[in-house]
Design a protein around this motif. Structure first.
Motif, mmCIF file in Angstrom:
data_model
loop_
_atom_site.group_PDB
_atom_site.id
_atom_site.type_symbol
_atom_site.label_atom_id
_atom_site.label_comp_id
_atom_site.label_asym_id
_atom_site.label_seq_id
_atom_site.Cartn_x
_atom_site.Cartn_y
_atom_site.Cartn_z
ATOM 1 N N ASP A 152 -25.381 18.840 54.503
ATOM 2 C CA ASP A 152 -26.272 19.146 55.629
ATOM 3 C C ASP A 152 -25.490 19.293 56.936
ATOM 4 O OD1 ASP A 152 -28.194 18.956 53.743
ATOM 5 O OD2 ASP A 152 -29.159 17.162 54.524
ATOM 6 N N GLY A 153 -24.474 18.473 57.098
ATOM 7 C CA GLY A 153 -23.696 18.525 58.341
ATOM 8 C C GLY A 153 -22.871 19.794 58.478
ATOM 9 N N LEU A 154 -22.468 20.358 57.338
ATOM 10 C CA LEU A 154 -21.572 21.527 57.389
ATOM 11 C C LEU A 154 -22.283 22.829 57.014
ATOM 12 C CD1 LEU A 154 -18.365 20.022 55.673
ATOM 13 C CD2 LEU A 154 -19.079 19.877 58.061
ATOM 14 N N LYS A 155 -23.596 22.752 56.819
ATOM 15 C CA LYS A 155 -24.357 23.915 56.347
ATOM 16 C C LYS A 155 -24.170 25.147 57.235
ATOM 17 C CE LYS A 155 -28.484 22.788 54.920
ATOM 18 N NZ LYS A 155 -29.859 22.337 55.185
ATOM 19 N N GLY A 156 -23.775 26.240 56.618
ATOM 20 C CA GLY A 156 -23.723 27.519 57.335
ATOM 21 C C GLY A 156 -22.619 27.644 58.375
ATOM 22 N N LEU A 157 -21.681 26.717 58.406
ATOM 23 C CA LEU A 157 -20.636 26.806 59.436
ATOM 24 C C LEU A 157 -19.654 27.935 59.127
ATOM 25 C CD1 LEU A 157 -19.687 23.072 60.173
ATOM 26 C CD2 LEU A 157 -21.358 24.533 61.319
ATOM 27 N N ALA A 158 -19.262 28.633 60.181
ATOM 28 C CA ALA A 158 -18.337 29.762 60.016
ATOM 29 C C ALA A 158 -16.903 29.240 60.056
ATOM 30 C CB ALA A 158 -18.582 30.773 61.135
ATOM 31 N N VAL A 159 -16.413 28.833 58.897
ATOM 32 C CA VAL A 159 -15.039 28.326 58.814
ATOM 33 C C VAL A 159 -14.246 29.237 57.892
ATOM 34 C CG1 VAL A 159 -13.621 26.427 57.939
ATOM 35 C CG2 VAL A 159 -15.680 25.931 59.248
ATOM 36 N N ASN A 160 -13.203 29.864 58.422
ATOM 37 C CA ASN A 160 -12.376 30.685 57.531
ATOM 38 C C ASN A 160 -10.904 30.289 57.562
ATOM 39 O OD1 ASN A 160 -11.872 31.875 60.018
ATOM 40 N ND2 ASN A 160 -13.592 33.289 59.699
#
Ligand code: PEP
Length: 253
Positions: A152-160
């Motif tokens: 839930d905390g990292l949902k959908g984060l734009a990390v590449n």
């Protein structure tokens, strides 16, 4: 690519501006003494000291972190500080979801998620804290709680890029109690977190992302914790307030 350890000091609500400057100047000497050893260092003073800390740390590789952030860009949010303001003060990181904020200030996985997204948008590195309470551990809920906090905390984060985000596993029962998790307890949960990161992001991102351990880290227990495969550094509270103990932890990382 090996993960470079990160030792981050969370000062909580301690130190005045002159004390901050004094500490940062001493930290410069500690960093010089490292003589090319591969360890990253960060400090997280209270908001009011950030600009002074940035000034004192100028010319070093020490990362400056805030202890919290708000997700809006600006607006009528009395008492809050936006990511752009942290950047302006010289920060490149911010802690989000620390258990003290979850416990006393009603931080939720949803607010952690919004804060992390706002930091990433501004090019700042979130240090996302997760960890179970003693009651949850006793009820054998550790993995369930940590999985919810991560998903839930990292949902959908734009990390590449794996260096865009840091995770800190901080069992609540170990914070400020002197009761450090054993290296095996830390490893068990942190390996699980890395597996989850592979699902949330991708296996290469998970392999390169740093997962810190936090909870009563001291000079004496740093080396054994850091020897664990999935422990890539430490988030240090109490022992980061004295330059001697913080310096020893950095040396032993
Ligand atoms: C913390 O506050 O993040 C922390 C780990 O504190 P301590 O090292 O004092 O347990």
């Amino acid at each position: 690519m090996p993960r470079i350890p990160l030792i981050a000091g969370n000062w909580k609500m301690f130190k005045t501006i002159p004390e901050t400057v004094d500490f940062c100047l001493r930290l410069k000497d500690e960093i010089t003494a490292l003589q090319g050893k591969k360890v990253d260092v960060a400090v997280a003073p209270p908001f009011n000291s950030l600009a002074a800390a940035a000034q004192a740390l100028r010319g070093t590789q020490v990362f400056l972190a805030a202890q919290d952030v708000f997700w809006a860009e600006s607006g009528a949010y009395t008492g809050e500080v936006a990511p752009r303001m942290l950047k302006d003060a010289g920060c490149c990181m911010a802690i989000v979801g620390h258990s003290e904020r979850r416990q006393y200030f009603h931080e939720t996985d949803e607010s952690v998620n919004r804060k992390a997204a706002a930091l990433l948008k501004e090019g700042l590195i979130p240090i996302v804290c997760v960890g179970e309470t003693l009651a949850e551990r006793k009820e054998k809920l550790t993995f369930r709680v940590v999985e919810r906090q991560i998903r839930d905390g990292l949902k959908g984060l734009a990390v590449n890029d794996p260096l865009q985000l840091v995770i800190a596993y901080e069992p609540v029962w170990a914070i400020g109690t002197g009761q450090t998790a054993t290296p095996q307890q830390a490893q068990e949960v942190q390996a699980f977190i890395r597996k989850l990161l592979g699902e949330v992001f991708s296996p290469p991102i998970a392999r390169g992302m740093r997962i810190l351990y936090g909870g009563s880290v001291k000079p004496d227990n740093t080396a054994e914790l850091m020897a664990m495969e999935d422990v890539d550094g430490a988030l240090v509270g109490g022992a980061s307030l004295e330059i001697k103990s913080f310096g020893q932890i950095i040396q032993r990382a």
